[in-house]
Write a protein that holds these residues in place. Sequence first.
Motif, PDB file in Angstrom:
ATOM      1  N   ALA A  40       0.838  -1.204   0.000  1.00  0.00           N
ATOM      2  CA  ALA A  40       0.000   0.000   0.000  1.00  0.00           C
ATOM      3  C   ALA A  40       0.869   1.249   0.000  1.00  0.00           C
ATOM      4  CB  ALA A  40      -0.919  -0.007   1.218  1.00  0.00           C
ATOM      5  N   MET A  41       2.113   1.076   0.469  1.00  0.00           N
ATOM      6  CA  MET A  41       3.022   2.215   0.598  1.00  0.00           C
ATOM      7  C   MET A  41       3.635   2.626  -0.744  1.00  0.00           C
ATOM      8  SD  MET A  41       6.207   2.400   3.258  1.00  0.00           S
ATOM      9  CE  MET A  41       7.308   1.499   2.183  1.00  0.00           C
ATOM     10  N   ARG A  42       3.565   1.734  -1.734  1.00  0.00           N
ATOM     11  CA  ARG A  42       4.237   2.049  -3.001  1.00  0.00           C
ATOM     12  C   ARG A  42       3.723   3.376  -3.562  1.00  0.00           C
ATOM     13  NH1 ARG A  42       6.288  -2.811  -5.568  1.00  0.00           N
ATOM     14  NH2 ARG A  42       6.223  -1.854  -7.617  1.00  0.00           N
ATOM     15  N   GLY A  43       4.619   4.317  -3.719  1.00  0.00           N
ATOM     16  CA  GLY A  43       4.268   5.624  -4.273  1.00  0.00           C
ATOM     17  C   GLY A  43       3.687   6.590  -3.269  1.00  0.00           C
ATOM     18  N   ALA A  44       3.534   6.133  -2.007  1.00  0.00           N
ATOM     19  CA  ALA A  44       2.880   6.992  -1.012  1.00  0.00           C
ATOM     20  C   ALA A  44       3.833   8.033  -0.449  1.00  0.00           C
ATOM     21  CB  ALA A  44       2.310   6.143   0.120  1.00  0.00           C
ATOM     22  N   ASN A  45       5.081   7.618  -0.274  1.00  0.00           N
ATOM     23  CA  ASN A  45       6.049   8.554   0.299  1.00  0.00           C
ATOM     24  C   ASN A  45       6.426   9.619  -0.728  1.00  0.00           C
ATOM     25  OD1 ASN A  45       5.853   6.972   2.507  1.00  0.00           O
ATOM     26  ND2 ASN A  45       7.929   6.143   2.410  1.00  0.00           N
ATOM     27  N   LEU A  46       6.664  10.821  -0.227  1.00  0.00           N
ATOM     28  CA  LEU A  46       6.856  11.956  -1.125  1.00  0.00           C
ATOM     29  C   LEU A  46       8.305  12.059  -1.556  1.00  0.00           C
ATOM     30  CD1 LEU A  46       4.742  14.227   1.188  1.00  0.00           C
ATOM     31  CD2 LEU A  46       3.977  13.254  -0.991  1.00  0.00           C
ATOM     32  N   TYR A  47       8.520  12.324  -2.822  1.00  0.00           N
ATOM     33  CA  TYR A  47       9.892  12.484  -3.282  1.00  0.00           C
ATOM     34  C   TYR A  47      10.273  13.962  -3.380  1.00  0.00           C
ATOM     35  CZ  TYR A  47       7.528  12.842  -7.836  1.00  0.00           C
ATOM     36  OH  TYR A  47       6.713  13.202  -8.856  1.00  0.00           O
ATOM     37  N   TYR A  48       9.408  14.827  -2.871  1.00  0.00           N
ATOM     38  CA  TYR A  48       9.717  16.266  -2.858  1.00  0.00           C
ATOM     39  C   TYR A  48      10.513  16.564  -1.585  1.00  0.00           C
ATOM     40  CZ  TYR A  48       6.526  16.426  -6.742  1.00  0.00           C
ATOM     41  OH  TYR A  48       5.945  16.213  -7.955  1.00  0.00           O
ATOM     42  N   ASP A  49      11.774  16.141  -1.594  1.00  0.00           N
ATOM     43  CA  ASP A  49      12.570  16.167  -0.372  1.00  0.00           C
ATOM     44  C   ASP A  49      13.038  17.564   0.015  1.00  0.00           C
ATOM     45  OD1 ASP A  49      14.259  16.362  -2.527  1.00  0.00           O
ATOM     46  OD2 ASP A  49      15.789  15.012  -1.734  1.00  0.00           O
ATOM     47  N   LYS A  50      12.851  18.542  -0.882  1.00  0.00           N
ATOM     48  CA  LYS A  50      13.249  19.898  -0.508  1.00  0.00           C
ATOM     49  C   LYS A  50      12.124  20.645   0.211  1.00  0.00           C
ATOM     50  CE  LYS A  50      16.050  22.384  -3.236  1.00  0.00           C
ATOM     51  NZ  LYS A  50      16.532  22.933  -4.538  1.00  0.00           N
ATOM     52  N   VAL A  51      10.987  20.010   0.333  1.00  0.00           N
ATOM     53  CA  VAL A  51       9.928  20.610   1.149  1.00  0.00           C
ATOM     54  C   VAL A  51      10.352  20.397   2.603  1.00  0.00           C
ATOM     55  CG1 VAL A  51       7.472  20.578   1.738  1.00  0.00           C
ATOM     56  CG2 VAL A  51       8.212  20.018  -0.598  1.00  0.00           C
ATOM     57  N   PRO A  52      10.565  21.464   3.365  1.00  0.00           N
ATOM     58  CA  PRO A  52      11.163  21.291   4.700  1.00  0.00           C
ATOM     59  C   PRO A  52      10.351  20.402   5.636  1.00  0.00           C
ATOM     60  CG  PRO A  52      10.484  23.601   4.304  1.00  0.00           C
ATOM     61  CD  PRO A  52      10.355  22.883   3.010  1.00  0.00           C
ATOM     62  N   ASN A  53       9.065  20.421   5.503  1.00  0.00           N
ATOM     63  CA  ASN A  53       8.232  19.568   6.355  1.00  0.00           C
ATOM     64  C   ASN A  53       7.401  18.668   5.452  1.00  0.00           C
ATOM     65  OD1 ASN A  53       8.821  21.108   8.933  1.00  0.00           O
ATOM     66  ND2 ASN A  53       7.942  22.715   7.628  1.00  0.00           N
ATOM     67  N   HIS A  54       7.696  17.393   5.452  1.00  0.00           N
ATOM     68  CA  HIS A  54       6.857  16.491   4.645  1.00  0.00           C
ATOM     69  C   HIS A  54       6.750  15.126   5.308  1.00  0.00           C
ATOM     70  CE1 HIS A  54      10.928  15.737   2.891  1.00  0.00           C
ATOM     71  NE2 HIS A  54      10.493  14.510   2.704  1.00  0.00           N
ATOM     72  N   ARG A  55       5.638  14.529   5.101  1.00  0.00           N
ATOM     73  CA  ARG A  55       5.423  13.224   5.717  1.00  0.00           C
ATOM     74  C   ARG A  55       4.327  12.437   4.984  1.00  0.00           C
ATOM     75  NH1 ARG A  55       4.094  13.837  11.699  1.00  0.00           N
ATOM     76  NH2 ARG A  55       5.892  15.215  11.556  1.00  0.00           N
ATOM     77  N   ALA A  56       4.356  11.125   5.205  1.00  0.00           N
ATOM     78  CA  ALA A  56       3.309  10.248   4.681  1.00  0.00           C
ATOM     79  C   ALA A  56       2.847   9.364   5.836  1.00  0.00           C
ATOM     80  CB  ALA A  56       3.841   9.402   3.538  1.00  0.00           C
ATOM     81  N   VAL A  57       1.550   9.239   5.963  1.00  0.00           N
ATOM     82  CA  VAL A  57       0.983   8.493   7.086  1.00  0.00           C
ATOM     83  C   VAL A  57      -0.002   7.459   6.558  1.00  0.00           C
ATOM     84  CG1 VAL A  57      -0.238   8.653   9.288  1.00  0.00           C
ATOM     85  CG2 VAL A  57       1.162  10.576   8.485  1.00  0.00           C
TER      86      VAL A  57
END
Lengths: 717, 161, 203
Positions: A486-503
């Motif tokens: 279910a996690m496939r593709g859920a995590n964000l690859y926009y790593d320059k966004v200072p605050n990011h998360r996937a739940v």
Amino acid sequence: MSEQQGKRKVSRRKFLVRGGLGTIGLLTLGTYVFRNPLRRMGFAAAETLIPPYSGTGTEINLWFEITEANKVILHSPKVEMGQGTFTSLAQIVADELDVDMEQVEVKAAATETGIVDGMSTGGSLSIASLWMPLREMAATLREMIKTEAAAKLQRNVADLNTSAGMVSGGGQSLSYAEVAAGVQEWNVPDTPPLRPTKDYKFIGRPIKRVDLAPKVFGDPIFGMDAEMPDMLHACIIRPEHVGAKFKSADTRKAESMPGVVKVVQLDDWVGVIAESISQALAAKRTIKVEWDIPKQWTEADIRELLQVGKGNKMITQKVGQALEAEAEDVVSMEFTSPIGAHAQIEPNGAVALVKDGRATVILSTQVIGVTQRQVSEALDLPLEKVNIIPTYLGGGFGRRLNTSHAIQAAQMSRAVGRPVKYFFTRKEEFQNDTFRPPTHHIMRGKLTAAGRLEGLEHHYASGDVAINSVIVPQALHSILGTDIGAMRGANLYYDKVPNHRAVQWHTTLPFATSWWRSLGLLANIFAVESFVDEMAIRAGKDPVQFRLDHISEEGFGPRIRAVIAKAGERYRDGVVRGRAMGFAASIDGGSPAAHVVEVSIEDEEIKVHKVLCVFDCGVAVNPDQVRAQCEGSIVMGMSGAMHEKMTLKDGQLYPTIYGPYDMALMRNTPKEVEVVLIEGADTPFPVGEPPMGPIGAAVGNAVRRLTGKRLTELPLR
Amino acid sequence: MKIAFTINGQAQSVDIADGNTPLLWVVRDILHLKGTKYGCGKAACGACTLHVDGEAIRSCSYAVKFAAGKDVTTIEGLGTRENPHPVQQAWMEYVVPQCGYCQPGFIMATAALLEKNPNPTDEDIDNNIVNVCRCATYVRMRKAIHRAAELKQSTSPTTNQ
Amino acid sequence: MKSSRLLFILPPFLFATILLAANMNSTENPSDDPTSNTHPTESDENFDKMMAVLTHQRCINCHPSDNIPKQGEDSHPHYFGMARGAGNMGFEAINCNACHQSENNDYSGVPGAPEWSLAPESMKWEGLSRTEIAESMLDRARNGGRSPHEVLERLTEHALVLWAWAPGIGASGKPREAPPVPVDEYIEAVKAWFEAGAIIPAE
């Protein structure tokens, strides 16, 4: 990763001659296992790591055979389900073994004759995981042949050359078959250095599929085509209602129907065995089954169960602080995707013979080893007495990662002492699928005054994908605490966004849900990339540049940025002559993809005219088949994102037939699909699923520009 | 009942209790020609398409009794490796199949189309070729259909079924 | 307006009525035959019965107004984009007979009857009122040049029409719904209505 792989060698083992089948054969003992254990680097690694190939088998296992006609047969531990793996494997073998493509034949290994992958054929991993071991083994075999030839020709190994299945030196030459003839025991040299990728003759070339002719001339290569002498035909009654439990059945009429050999009642199912399939089906229609239906599940029940905020919570990605959900400057949007069916055209089924304490099962399966264990346990037969023979698959898409129906075919065969062929009717396929779970997503984002993302969050609820699957050790879920499918593709690859998360919010639903091509990717990327696009619009930014602005040069960043930039060259904002473009990108298993689509709305229907797909899977062993997988992923992804939907009504899942289960057909396929490949790595990465990621969002983003309306539900309408 | 028909150019007679048995199962299980596929059994997917007197027929919904005295062609009789039908030739040129299961049905439907409409437009293709391919090989299929039309017009009619 | 149109179609029907009376009621005592009564209310009742059948989805599904055949009890557009095509038979390589044969098929759940096809374009009934359907049916310009007698025969004897009462099972294995009037009653009503002059009641 590639450096580590480069150090791995096939350990020195004996190769034996295989006898008795009229071929000169070579057997390898044991299995090939990577020396490096699977590294666990948290969720990010679980998402992108290529798991090692690990074969099964404790007995003598067959990899290669050399036939008297000087052909090489590769017994593949992976099955061919359309993804083109057999062709790529043949290319790899041909290049390192120095034979021509026409001299290589690839067969799916049976549990009795070869090494089968202990996990599955799936996850788009066949080539990525066999890339190193298969080249090493082929190169080792080439050295063995040269060593043996040197003895026969009385020359030094160093003076011999190999080409097109011939060893030659000093004006003499022998075919591989001639070299192998009569050899009783082989010594295995150290694995020679592998050739640089650029020196390969076949790898990296658009070689035609090795299974092209059998598939164009209608050869009997599929599980459904299998026959055994004196075979009977059977069908099973499966429940129509979700959660229905078998109570009783009145089979009296069926037993006296023409051609019926036996009606079997075992555990919670009834099987009809007859001389012909139409007789079995006719008899089946007369059987009345009483079911205990504890609850009439409805669509609303499922939506109530499956929501962000309900079920098992796990933060799968966490950088910086959480956004304040209620704050005025936080944008929040909800997205949903429906239940999806596999709808592969070849139904599930099996031909089984259980006799004299042995079971033989021929079937289309992605899980040969697992099926062997299941049959062995259910029939209480020793593992080595169960032979699973895989065929070509009439589509896999994850549906055949559970082929426990092999058990029922075997049980029916045991009941009549004759071979039995059994398969699902289409309605049973649709109502007893291991569905793509429905999903619910809440996206949150916050922009700075300068139009940069300060925070980005993806909260996603899904049913089982990997959890409760027979191919994933339950221990892994205890360790990870999450559904990695279910996690496939859920995590964000926009790593320059200072605050990011996937739940993640995980809930097991009352019907089976599991792997569907690309797993969570299609729905997750639909939510993430639709929302990021919406934030770009709100920030007044170009959607391509907006994405690039938020991706670093770390990790996979450069490869993601490269596909986005390349596809972005063709993206134009705005509406031209009633058409608008949409852009979206994703990365899955280390393979980034970016799509640009061109869309109009005709007769209230979304029409996709063009799709550009820029894709980076590293080394494309067969670029033509990588393109084919991109084309297929795009159109199947469009089908999933724009057409398909299963619905619960009065406790049953509908529809139960193609047509009502709306799928993309020829007329829904874009007239122009262009694939641009970037080789951003020096090893192969997954191909079969990653290019599906962006398509739903890309279409939705185009519709947003065309109509001003943000579509938040799949299927898009 | 005895039902006689011609299949792939050869006279054939089957003895079958139920004349309503779908032709599909007679072809697959009695005549052992497995190229004609079962996909849905409801005439929806097109995997079982074959020709009866030159017409594309979905054989899962065609009682074998209706075949009496008729001329049936299956994928096995359409062309050979030595002498492929133009549709098969085009399919190989464009490397259309992936899993391949639905392909004989598509090839038979296309062959029937080209007999009646030697130069189909994209719209003709959209209207006529409505089989289901789960691998979604439609992108290449469309190209291959146009190519097959070209090949068919440039080859002599004797190479056809 | 309706009555003025009726003037044109009445004369042939008076003729038809005579023919029918001669042909069909020869074994029965005309005075006992309720259908021979031309009382308007009974004629209306016959008309109602006939139209209850002809406006049922078993009939209307293949008399579409938009060239797209309909399917099922909810008359949804035929799946897979089937359309009228040339000759009311669909497209070259996927015409009606690719799936529909001269009988229902219980294995596939595909319905079938002789001459299975879409009604010609001139016979678009979908969305028409009962009166309009009746007018269309009797209008030689639209009914395929049929005489009233031929129309009557078509309505009461043709296998494709009578299929509506033996429509077989659907793809899901459930029986299709038959029209709301039993077939015998329908045939009687149609005959009676024609005998009574095929008078189309005002809307």
